[in-house]
Design a protein around this motif. Structure first.
Motif, PDB file in Angstrom:
ATOM      1  N   ARG A   1     -25.739 -36.049 -15.811  1.00  0.00           N
ATOM      2  CA  ARG A   1     -24.997 -35.928 -14.719  1.00  0.00           C
ATOM      3  C   ARG A   1     -25.976 -35.565 -13.670  1.00  0.00           C
ATOM      4  O   ARG A   1     -25.868 -36.227 -12.741  1.00  0.00           O
TER       5      ARG A   1
ATOM      6  N   HIS B   1     -12.011 -27.960 -17.095  1.00  0.00           N
ATOM      7  CA  HIS B   1     -12.920 -27.561 -17.798  1.00  0.00           C
ATOM      8  C   HIS B   1     -14.242 -27.660 -17.383  1.00  0.00           C
ATOM      9  O   HIS B   1     -15.076 -26.950 -18.051  1.00  0.00           O
ATOM     10  N   ARG B   2     -14.531 -28.572 -16.519  1.00  0.00           N
ATOM     11  CA  ARG B   2     -16.070 -28.920 -16.209  1.00  0.00           C
ATOM     12  C   ARG B   2     -16.266 -28.972 -14.848  1.00  0.00           C
ATOM     13  O   ARG B   2     -17.368 -28.981 -14.249  1.00  0.00           O
TER      14      ARG B   2
ATOM     15  N   PHE C   1     -15.531 -40.334 -12.386  1.00  0.00           N
ATOM     16  CA  PHE C   1     -16.230 -39.035 -13.387  1.00  0.00           C
ATOM     17  C   PHE C   1     -17.459 -39.467 -13.668  1.00  0.00           C
ATOM     18  O   PHE C   1     -18.043 -40.353 -14.004  1.00  0.00           O
TER      19      PHE C   1
ATOM     20  N   PRO D   1     -21.099 -38.170 -16.139  1.00  0.00           N
ATOM     21  CA  PRO D   1     -21.330 -37.836 -17.427  1.00  0.00           C
ATOM     22  C   PRO D   1     -21.081 -36.475 -17.901  1.00  0.00           C
ATOM     23  O   PRO D   1     -21.120 -35.436 -16.908  1.00  0.00           O
ATOM     24  N   ALA D   2     -20.646 -36.203 -19.021  1.00  0.00           N
ATOM     25  CA  ALA D   2     -20.402 -34.941 -19.659  1.00  0.00           C
ATOM     26  C   ALA D   2     -21.222 -33.966 -19.743  1.00  0.00           C
ATOM     27  O   ALA D   2     -21.378 -32.863 -19.533  1.00  0.00           O
ATOM     28  N   LYS D   3     -22.429 -34.517 -20.197  1.00  0.00           N
ATOM     29  CA  LYS D   3     -23.740 -33.924 -20.348  1.00  0.00           C
ATOM     30  C   LYS D   3     -24.644 -33.527 -19.078  1.00  0.00           C
ATOM     31  O   LYS D   3     -24.611 -34.435 -18.024  1.00  0.00           O
TER      32      LYS D   3
ATOM     33  N   GLU E   1     -19.068 -26.279 -13.553  1.00  0.00           N
ATOM     34  CA  GLU E   1     -20.325 -26.813 -14.139  1.00  0.00           C
ATOM     35  C   GLU E   1     -20.863 -27.642 -13.235  1.00  0.00           C
ATOM     36  O   GLU E   1     -21.983 -27.756 -12.879  1.00  0.00           O
ATOM     37  N   CYS E   2     -19.843 -28.784 -12.836  1.00  0.00           N
ATOM     38  CA  CYS E   2     -20.266 -29.812 -11.842  1.00  0.00           C
ATOM     39  C   CYS E   2     -20.512 -29.635 -10.617  1.00  0.00           C
ATOM     40  O   CYS E   2     -21.584 -29.848 -10.074  1.00  0.00           O
TER      41      CYS E   2
ATOM     42  N   GLU F   1     -13.108 -34.964 -11.285  1.00  0.00           N
ATOM     43  CA  GLU F   1     -13.579 -33.984 -12.138  1.00  0.00           C
ATOM     44  C   GLU F   1     -12.532 -33.137 -12.967  1.00  0.00           C
ATOM     45  O   GLU F   1     -11.235 -33.046 -12.419  1.00  0.00           O
TER      46      GLU F   1
END
Length: 288
Positions: free
Chosen positions: A153, A174-175, A145, A147-149, A178-179, A171
């Motif tokens: 990332r 919900h992300r 995984f 980082p969320a930010k 964006e990733c 991943e």
């Protein structure tokens, strides 16, 4: 390797057994894993509710206790006491192999430091399953995984831009969009992306496409954003020449209408080629 690491018996030797469990399909468990889970004195699980379903499905009644990211330090001490008392302990996660992007590394290290035996009981792993159907061969880097930010990332992704091996990420739904946008921004559109979703489950899907096409493909159907994901980016070395050539082509087109600095910046953003290299190429062309 020949022989058996563990002799088949009703009572296992005292040790910490690190047991892989299914990542979705309950049938994807090894015969050895079932034998170990039946025979140990206690099973430590990431989520006892999830693991209770697995054990009940296979008629296993071994005592369950919790070991997760929020109690791992305390639970590790419990496990050490069990081992010191001569008991056999199994460690499992919600899905897949413990201590691989899941809790478990702390208790394994502590048990080894205390002199106890650690026994791997291999089996399902989402990253390996995804790699096996990606069509990518050669070395790979398992990241897990990110980082969320977004800023953190992208900083990590930048460090692997020129890595000559496939990059494997986990991943959450919900992300994931964006990733993928960040992967595109850092690695450019020419690299290949494997999107493996809900592996071994009812709505399993594996889609392989150029990274530049991935955001649109995800956006076409809301269902494509559901579930748990493994993302695999092809190695840089395999695409470096193609990216450079495409960058040079786009640069020449943009130079007809824009100053060199702007043309190099846009060509890099469009193709994923390095801006500085394109700018230097433009300077050489001007000098000739």
């Amino acid at each position: 390797m020949s022989g058996h690491a563990e002799q088949h018996s009703d009572k296992l030797r005292a040790a910490l057994y690190v047991v892989a469990t299914p990542i979705g399909n309950l049938k994807d468990i090894t015969l050895r894993a079932l034998e170990v889970l039946r025979s140990v004195d206690v099973v430590y699980a990431e989520d006892t509710r999830t693991s209770a379903t697995l054990l009940a499905h296979h008629g296993i009644r071994t005592s369950l206790r919790s070991l997760h990211e929020h109690n791992e330090a305390r639970a590790t001490q419990e496990v050490l006491r069990e081992l010191e008392a001569g008991r056999a302990v199994a460690l499992i996660s919600d899905a897949g192999t413990p201590a691989i992007s899941d809790p478990g590394a702390l208790v394994v290290a502590a048990a080894r430091e205390a002199g106890h035996r650690i026994v791997p009981v291999p089996g399902p792993n989402a990253a390996i399953a995804a790699l096996s159907v990606s069509g990518i061969s050669g070395p790979f880097l398992f990241v897990g995984f990110l980082p969320a930010k977004a800023s953190a990332r992208r900083k990590l992704l930048e460090g692997w831009r020129s890595a000559p091996y496939a990059l494997v990420f986990y991943e959450a739904p919900h992300r994931v969009a964006e990733c993928v946008e960040d992967l595109l921004a850092v690695y450019g559109p020419g690299r290949t992306l494997t999107i493996a979703r809900e592996l071994t489950k009812l709505y399993e899907s594996v889609h392989v496409c150029p990274l530049g096409e991935a955001p649109a493909w995800l956006a076409e159907d809301a269902n494509r954003l559901r579930g748990e994901f493994v993302l695999i980016v092809s190695p840089a070395a395999a695409d470096a020449d193609a990216t450079r050539i495409e960058g040079e082509r786009v640069l020449k087109l943009l130079r007809e209408a824009l100053p060199l600095k702007d043309a190099a910046r846009l060509a890099a953003a469009i193709t994923g080629a390095r801006k500085n290299e394109l700018y230097e190429l433009g300077l050489r062309d001007q000098a000739e």
